[in-house]
Design a protein around this motif. Structure first.
Motif, PDB file in Angstrom:
ATOM      1  N   VAL A  60       0.855  -1.182   0.000  1.00 28.15           N
ATOM      2  CA  VAL A  60       0.000   0.000   0.000  1.00 28.15           C
ATOM      3  C   VAL A  60       0.892   1.233   0.000  1.00 28.15           C
TER       4      VAL A  60
ATOM      5  N   LEU B  90       0.785   5.605  -0.294  1.00 33.10           N
ATOM      6  CA  LEU B  90       0.050   6.862  -0.289  1.00 33.10           C
ATOM      7  C   LEU B  90       0.990   7.951  -0.783  1.00 33.10           C
TER       8      LEU B  90
ATOM      9  N   ASP C 231      -7.773  10.654  -4.061  1.00 36.58           N
ATOM     10  CA  ASP C 231      -8.512  11.161  -2.912  1.00 36.58           C
ATOM     11  C   ASP C 231      -9.717  11.977  -3.376  1.00 36.58           C
TER      12      ASP C 231
ATOM     13  N   ASN D  74      -5.234  14.909   3.537  1.00 37.50           N
ATOM     14  CA  ASN D  74      -5.144  13.545   3.029  1.00 37.50           C
ATOM     15  C   ASN D  74      -4.061  13.416   1.965  1.00 37.50           C
ATOM     16  N   ALA D  75      -3.644  12.177   1.732  1.00 38.92           N
ATOM     17  CA  ALA D  75      -2.809  11.883   0.578  1.00 38.92           C
ATOM     18  C   ALA D  75      -3.652  12.113  -0.663  1.00 38.92           C
TER      19      ALA D  75
ATOM     20  N   THR E  61      -3.589   6.691  -3.852  1.00 38.54           N
ATOM     21  CA  THR E  61      -3.195   5.435  -3.227  1.00 38.54           C
ATOM     22  C   THR E  61      -3.032   4.364  -4.296  1.00 38.54           C
TER      23      THR E  61
ATOM     24  N   ILE F  41      -2.719   0.135  -4.255  1.00 35.14           N
ATOM     25  CA  ILE F  41      -2.781  -1.092  -3.469  1.00 35.14           C
ATOM     26  C   ILE F  41      -2.525  -2.236  -4.437  1.00 35.14           C
TER      27      ILE F  41
ATOM     28  N   ARG G  29       5.604  10.486   0.615  1.00 39.21           N
ATOM     29  CA  ARG G  29       5.254   9.106   0.274  1.00 39.21           C
ATOM     30  C   ARG G  29       5.263   8.285   1.545  1.00 39.21           C
TER      31      ARG G  29
ATOM     32  N   ALA H 159       4.479   4.117   2.695  1.00 41.00           N
ATOM     33  CA  ALA H 159       4.205   2.786   2.155  1.00 41.00           C
ATOM     34  C   ALA H 159       4.300   1.741   3.258  1.00 41.00           C
TER      35      ALA H 159
END
Length: 111
Positions: free
Chosen positions: A13, A15, A52, A59-60, A63, A65, A98, A100
């Motif tokens: 993951v 961001l 986002d 917020n980032a 994302t 994943i 960043r 992770a």
């Protein structure tokens, strides 16, 4: 602990938060190139990408994943030339922050 019958999956993951000076065109270029990675890197078992919604401050912005069958598959992805190119040429020039994590999970429990 997972039973011997189920094989754990590695989930990666990330961001990303952009610098204020980055542009919508730069953001879209990153998204387009990231979205192409599963077609170029067969070790990616599952891949999700999201922006986002802007519902909360701080917020980032993006994302990623990605799931892998093994840590070795994740390592292949992390050093794959297409992945490295996206990071070097498109992400780093506009990156503010960043974060992770890679973790192991039971895919049977992931709904």
């Amino acid at each position: 602990m997972l039973s011997n019958e189920r094989r754990p999956v590695i989930r990666h993951v990330v961001l990303l938060r952009w610098i204020a000076e980055s542009t919508a065109d730069q953001h879209q270029a990153v998204l387009d190139e990231l979205a192409a990675l599963p077609g170029a890197i067969p070790e990616i078992a599952r891949y999700r990408l999201g922006e986002d919604l802007g519902l909360a401050e701080g917020n980032a912005h993006v994302t990623v994943i990605a799931d892998f069958a093994s840590a070795d598959d994740w390592r292949t992805y992390s050093t794959h030339p297409d992945h490295v190119r996206v990071i070097t040429e498109l992400i780093r020039p506009q990156l503010d922050q960043r974060t992770a994590i890679q973790y192991e999970f039971d895919p049977a429990a992931d709904d």
